[in-house]
Design a protein around this motif. Structure first.
Motif, mmCIF file in Angstrom:
data_model
loop_
_atom_site.group_PDB
_atom_site.id
_atom_site.type_symbol
_atom_site.label_atom_id
_atom_site.label_comp_id
_atom_site.label_asym_id
_atom_site.label_seq_id
_atom_site.Cartn_x
_atom_site.Cartn_y
_atom_site.Cartn_z
ATOM 1 N N LEU A 240 21.522 5.110 3.776
ATOM 2 C CA LEU A 240 20.158 4.647 4.032
ATOM 3 C C LEU A 240 19.346 5.806 4.597
ATOM 4 C CD1 LEU A 240 18.249 2.151 4.139
ATOM 5 C CD2 LEU A 240 18.991 1.861 6.513
ATOM 6 N N ILE A 241 18.403 6.302 3.810
ATOM 7 C CA ILE A 241 17.625 7.463 4.274
ATOM 8 C C ILE A 241 16.184 7.103 4.607
ATOM 9 C CG2 ILE A 241 19.091 9.109 3.064
ATOM 10 C CD1 ILE A 241 16.912 9.352 0.910
ATOM 11 N N GLY A 242 15.731 5.906 4.209
ATOM 12 C CA GLY A 242 14.353 5.533 4.477
ATOM 13 C C GLY A 242 14.160 4.045 4.659
ATOM 14 N N VAL A 243 13.092 3.698 5.405
ATOM 15 C CA VAL A 243 12.665 2.308 5.611
ATOM 16 C C VAL A 243 11.223 2.222 5.121
ATOM 17 C CG1 VAL A 243 12.161 0.525 7.328
ATOM 18 C CG2 VAL A 243 14.201 1.943 7.580
ATOM 19 N N THR A 244 10.960 1.335 4.160
ATOM 20 C CA THR A 244 9.649 1.266 3.512
ATOM 21 C C THR A 244 8.528 1.049 4.520
ATOM 22 O OG1 THR A 244 10.707 0.333 1.542
ATOM 23 C CG2 THR A 244 8.305 0.119 1.710
ATOM 24 N N ASN A 245 7.523 1.927 4.494
ATOM 25 C CA ASN A 245 6.424 1.887 5.457
ATOM 26 C C ASN A 245 5.057 1.697 4.832
ATOM 27 O OD1 ASN A 245 6.929 3.904 8.479
ATOM 28 N ND2 ASN A 245 7.847 1.982 7.832
ATOM 29 N N TRP A 246 4.654 2.578 3.896
ATOM 30 C CA TRP A 246 3.294 2.504 3.365
ATOM 31 C C TRP A 246 3.210 3.065 1.950
ATOM 32 C CZ3 TRP A 246 2.303 7.591 2.497
ATOM 33 C CH2 TRP A 246 2.768 8.539 3.411
ATOM 34 N N VAL A 247 2.113 2.662 1.290
ATOM 35 C CA VAL A 247 1.773 3.182 -0.035
ATOM 36 C C VAL A 247 0.327 3.657 0.011
ATOM 37 C CG1 VAL A 247 3.410 1.707 -1.256
ATOM 38 C CG2 VAL A 247 1.068 0.898 -0.867
ATOM 39 N N SER A 248 -0.110 4.272 -1.045
ATOM 40 C CA SER A 248 -1.480 4.765 -1.130
ATOM 41 C C SER A 248 -2.485 3.628 -1.014
ATOM 42 C CB SER A 248 -1.686 5.498 -2.460
ATOM 43 O OG SER A 248 -3.053 5.751 -2.694
ATOM 44 N N GLY A 249 -3.558 3.874 -0.275
ATOM 45 C CA GLY A 249 -4.630 2.901 -0.190
ATOM 46 C C GLY A 249 -5.317 2.662 -1.519
ATOM 47 N N SER A 250 -5.087 3.555 -2.491
ATOM 48 C CA SER A 250 -5.658 3.383 -3.829
ATOM 49 C C SER A 250 -4.837 2.439 -4.693
ATOM 50 C CB SER A 250 -5.763 4.742 -4.541
ATOM 51 O OG SER A 250 -6.653 5.595 -3.865
ATOM 52 N N GLY A 251 -3.655 2.038 -4.188
ATOM 53 C CA GLY A 251 -2.820 1.111 -4.929
ATOM 54 C C GLY A 251 -1.430 1.641 -5.177
ATOM 55 N N CYS A 252 -0.509 0.704 -5.419
ATOM 56 C CA CYS A 252 0.892 1.066 -5.615
ATOM 57 C C CYS A 252 1.096 1.942 -6.843
ATOM 58 C CB CYS A 252 1.737 -0.196 -5.782
ATOM 59 S SG CYS A 252 1.531 -1.416 -4.469
ATOM 60 N N GLN A 253 0.242 1.766 -7.853
ATOM 61 C CA GLN A 253 0.432 2.459 -9.122
ATOM 62 C C GLN A 253 -0.549 3.611 -9.320
ATOM 63 O OE1 GLN A 253 0.383 -1.646 -11.005
ATOM 64 N NE2 GLN A 253 1.721 -0.575 -12.427
ATOM 65 N N ALA A 254 -1.133 4.066 -8.211
ATOM 66 C CA ALA A 254 -2.126 5.141 -8.304
ATOM 67 C C ALA A 254 -1.495 6.497 -8.592
ATOM 68 C CB ALA A 254 -2.934 5.216 -7.006
ATOM 69 N N GLY A 255 -0.179 6.592 -8.437
ATOM 70 C CA GLY A 255 0.498 7.856 -8.678
ATOM 71 C C GLY A 255 0.577 8.750 -7.466
ATOM 72 N N HIS A 256 0.210 8.225 -6.284
ATOM 73 C CA HIS A 256 0.291 8.995 -5.049
ATOM 74 C C HIS A 256 1.586 8.645 -4.313
ATOM 75 C CE1 HIS A 256 -4.409 8.831 -5.128
ATOM 76 N NE2 HIS A 256 -3.910 9.559 -6.107
ATOM 77 N N PRO A 257 2.139 9.579 -3.533
ATOM 78 C CA PRO A 257 3.431 9.343 -2.892
ATOM 79 C C PRO A 257 3.441 8.097 -1.995
ATOM 80 C CG PRO A 257 2.808 11.652 -2.729
ATOM 81 C CD PRO A 257 1.606 10.927 -3.250
ATOM 82 N N ALA A 258 4.638 7.546 -1.819
ATOM 83 C CA ALA A 258 4.863 6.430 -0.891
ATOM 84 C C ALA A 258 5.681 6.937 0.284
ATOM 85 C CB ALA A 258 5.590 5.287 -1.598
ATOM 86 N N GLY A 259 5.446 6.357 1.467
ATOM 87 C CA GLY A 259 6.074 6.829 2.692
ATOM 88 C C GLY A 259 7.067 5.853 3.290
#
Length: 259
Positions: free
Chosen positions: A221-240
């Motif tokens: 387990l290397i990550g815990v889902t926190n946030w996505v781009s404010g432009s949308g999940c499919q905007a192509g910007h990284p997720a954190g």
């Protein structure tokens, strides 16, 4: 909703040159299913036995990861209300192998970073319900850059979608924090954050908050889902995600779990 979320929003607003972020659990859902799955694939039964569904008494849904017989790891922005129903061993979202209701007195929030623990009744492990290992202390300096990992959950299958019934998984590539900072700035992307590249609309979305990011190499387990781009999940910007190696001491101090 925690105070730090408001602070985060203000920080994003002040850095207008950068992209904004949003917690996946707060993304508006559609009233009916439309389109098709675009950001993942249906999981076979038992693919991610460490993944739990979390139905909070306030009416929202998140994910979490079993890290021990009596512990689940999730995001702090998920915890709230009087308690949570934990869905164990579910592939169909509400058709779990079994459930436990846990009162809010069993929530342990980090309060600084967006990560939390939930103390659960003892669960025995088998093929459908099992823990995921944390990184070891030998891994704590590993940035996992360019490595591949899998995220699973019952989050939206596209921007604005309702929650799917069947567990979805998606394979994602970890990127360096410098690349992620170019989108969001270093007030958002700090040493506690690990980011993944979103390609062809594949990534986390509404309802995935708190869920796992597990390395292909070593199944840790290397990550815990926190946030996505404010432009949308499919905007192509990284997720954190919260970077689990950053929190090994905190997890050990509260649960006794370490490797």
């Amino acid at each position: 909703m925690k105070v730090f979320i408001t602070i985060l929003a203000l920080a994003v607003a002040s850095a207008s040159a950068y992209e904004s972020v949003v917690h996946p659990k707060d993304i508006t859902k559609a009233e009916k299913i439309q389109g098709r799955i675009t950001n993942g694939y249906p999981a076979y039964e038992g693919k991610a036995p460490y993944t739990v569904g979390l139905g909070f008494s306030g009416g929202w849904w998140c994910g979490g990861s079993i890290i021990g017989n009596t512990w689940v790891l999730t995001a702090s922005h998920c915890t709230g209300g009087d308690g949570v129903t934990v869905y164990f061993g579910a592939t169909w979202r509400t058709n779990a192998q079994y459930t436990h209701y846990v009162s809010s007195g069993n929530f342990i929030d980090h309060w600084v970073d967006d990560i939390a623990l939930i103390r659960i009744p003892h669960v025995d492990f088998w093929s459908m319900v099992n823990k995921v290992e944390l990184p070891s202390y030998n891994d704590r300096n590993d940035q996992f850059q360019d490595s591949w990992a899998v995220a699973c959950g019952w989050g939206g299958t596209y921007d604005g979608s309702p929650l799917p019934d069947w567990l979805q998984c998606v394979d994602l590539q970890v990127i360096g924090n410098s690349e992620c900072e170019s989108y969001y700035g270093n007030s958002i992307v700090n040493t506690n954050i690990i980011c993944v590249r979103v390609v062809d609309g594949k990534g986390t979305c509404g309802g995935d908050s708190g869920g796992p990011l597990v390395s292909h190499n070593g199944n840790k387990l290397i990550g815990v889902t926190n946030w996505v781009s404010g432009s949308g999940c499919q905007a192509g910007h990284p997720a954190g995600f919260q970077r689990v190696t950053h929190h090994l001491d905190w997890i050990r101090d509260n649960t006794g779990i370490s490797y």
